[in-house]
Design an enzyme around this catalytic site. Sequence first.
Site, PDB file in Angstrom:
ATOM      1  N   HIS A  18       0.905  -1.117  -0.024  1.00 24.64           N
ATOM      2  CA  HIS A  18      -0.056   0.063  -0.122  1.00 24.64           C
ATOM      3  C   HIS A  18       0.865   1.372   0.218  1.00 24.64           C
ATOM      4  O   HIS A  18       2.006   1.124  -0.314  1.00 24.64           O
ATOM      5  CB  HIS A  18      -0.870  -0.115   1.166  1.00 24.64           C
ATOM      6  CG  HIS A  18      -1.795  -1.565   1.060  1.00 24.64           C
ATOM      7  ND1 HIS A  18      -2.896  -1.455   0.351  1.00 24.64           N
ATOM      8  CD2 HIS A  18      -1.550  -2.580   1.914  1.00 24.64           C
ATOM      9  CE1 HIS A  18      -3.288  -2.810   0.702  1.00 24.64           C
ATOM     10  NE2 HIS A  18      -2.629  -3.161   1.394  1.00 24.64           N
ATOM     11  N   GLU A  53      -2.189   0.054   7.681  1.00 25.20           N
ATOM     12  CA  GLU A  53      -1.529  -0.810   7.178  1.00 25.20           C
ATOM     13  C   GLU A  53      -0.350  -0.229   6.582  1.00 25.20           C
ATOM     14  O   GLU A  53       0.863  -1.055   6.565  1.00 25.20           O
ATOM     15  CB  GLU A  53      -2.335  -1.865   6.196  1.00 25.20           C
ATOM     16  CG  GLU A  53      -1.589  -2.833   5.865  1.00 25.20           C
ATOM     17  CD  GLU A  53      -2.400  -3.759   4.655  1.00 25.20           C
ATOM     18  OE1 GLU A  53      -1.848  -4.798   4.101  1.00 25.20           O
ATOM     19  OE2 GLU A  53      -3.650  -3.464   4.293  1.00 25.20           O
ATOM     20  N   HIS A  79       2.501  -7.081   4.594  1.00 26.08           N
ATOM     21  CA  HIS A  79       1.180  -6.788   4.439  1.00 26.08           C
ATOM     22  C   HIS A  79       0.790  -6.890   5.724  1.00 26.08           C
ATOM     23  O   HIS A  79       1.215  -7.650   6.774  1.00 26.08           O
ATOM     24  CB  HIS A  79       0.357  -7.291   3.440  1.00 26.08           C
ATOM     25  CG  HIS A  79       0.616  -6.801   2.102  1.00 26.08           C
ATOM     26  ND1 HIS A  79      -0.267  -5.801   1.611  1.00 26.08           N
ATOM     27  CD2 HIS A  79       1.466  -7.095   1.092  1.00 26.08           C
ATOM     28  CE1 HIS A  79       0.112  -5.670   0.318  1.00 26.08           C
ATOM     29  NE2 HIS A  79       1.168  -6.645   0.127  1.00 26.08           N
ATOM     30  N   GLU A 102      -5.190   5.401 -11.859  1.00 25.24           N
ATOM     31  CA  GLU A 102      -5.720   6.194 -12.777  1.00 25.24           C
ATOM     32  C   GLU A 102      -6.008   5.415 -14.425  1.00 25.24           C
ATOM     33  O   GLU A 102      -7.106   5.421 -14.841  1.00 25.24           O
ATOM     34  CB  GLU A 102      -4.990   7.328 -13.320  1.00 25.24           C
ATOM     35  CG  GLU A 102      -5.157   8.679 -12.305  1.00 25.24           C
ATOM     36  CD  GLU A 102      -3.771   9.740 -12.674  1.00 25.24           C
ATOM     37  OE1 GLU A 102      -3.698   9.842 -13.951  1.00 25.24           O
ATOM     38  OE2 GLU A 102      -3.611  10.498 -11.685  1.00 25.24           O
TER      39      GLU A 102
END
Length: 201
Positions: free
Chosen positions: A13, A27, A82, A122
């Site tokens: 992330h 996280e 993670h 995007e």
Amino acid sequence: DYRVKKIIIDPGHGGKDPGTHGSISREKNVALDISLELKRIIEDNLKDVEVILTRKSDSFPTLNDRAHMANQVGADLFISIHANWVGNPNVHGTETYVMGVHKSEDNFKVAQRENEVILLEEDGATAYDGFDPSSPESYILFSLSQSAYQQNSLSIAQKIESEFKNRVGRRSRGVKSAGFWVLYKTYMPSVLVEVGYLSNE
């Protein structure tokens, strides 16, 4: 004579993608802190091993960026860090994943949650060849992919879970397989480590 000379550590992330969260944690921050510490430990103890991070700050590399970086530098091992989350606040423990077909609904949900970062990109709809992280059908492509690195990935995953359990006394929930895009696109032994459940204080 094979030796691991270059390791890519991937803090999951980052940036606009916080990942999951606990009562006081995100996280993306937990993954970065653990990754930085893991890098330090490896460098302190294995002087001839080069360690590269996919991100060193609160940035937002795409899943493709992370895999591309690992492939570009010719890494011998890819470790993605993670932290997990589940509705039951009593669940705790570590899990290490290798690329494969998720054989349970729980494994699918973990992979789905980690892959959903694609939706924040995007050009996510086109950059991933039409892959939809919320569609079970999209994961068929993973089941058709035969990885040459599966055995070595499984071996390192088993070692990681063994260390969690036997060396530091964590609860190991074992080695599992699921369809993570970032593991699918890395051409080397690779694992995704869920270091614990942020939903469990």
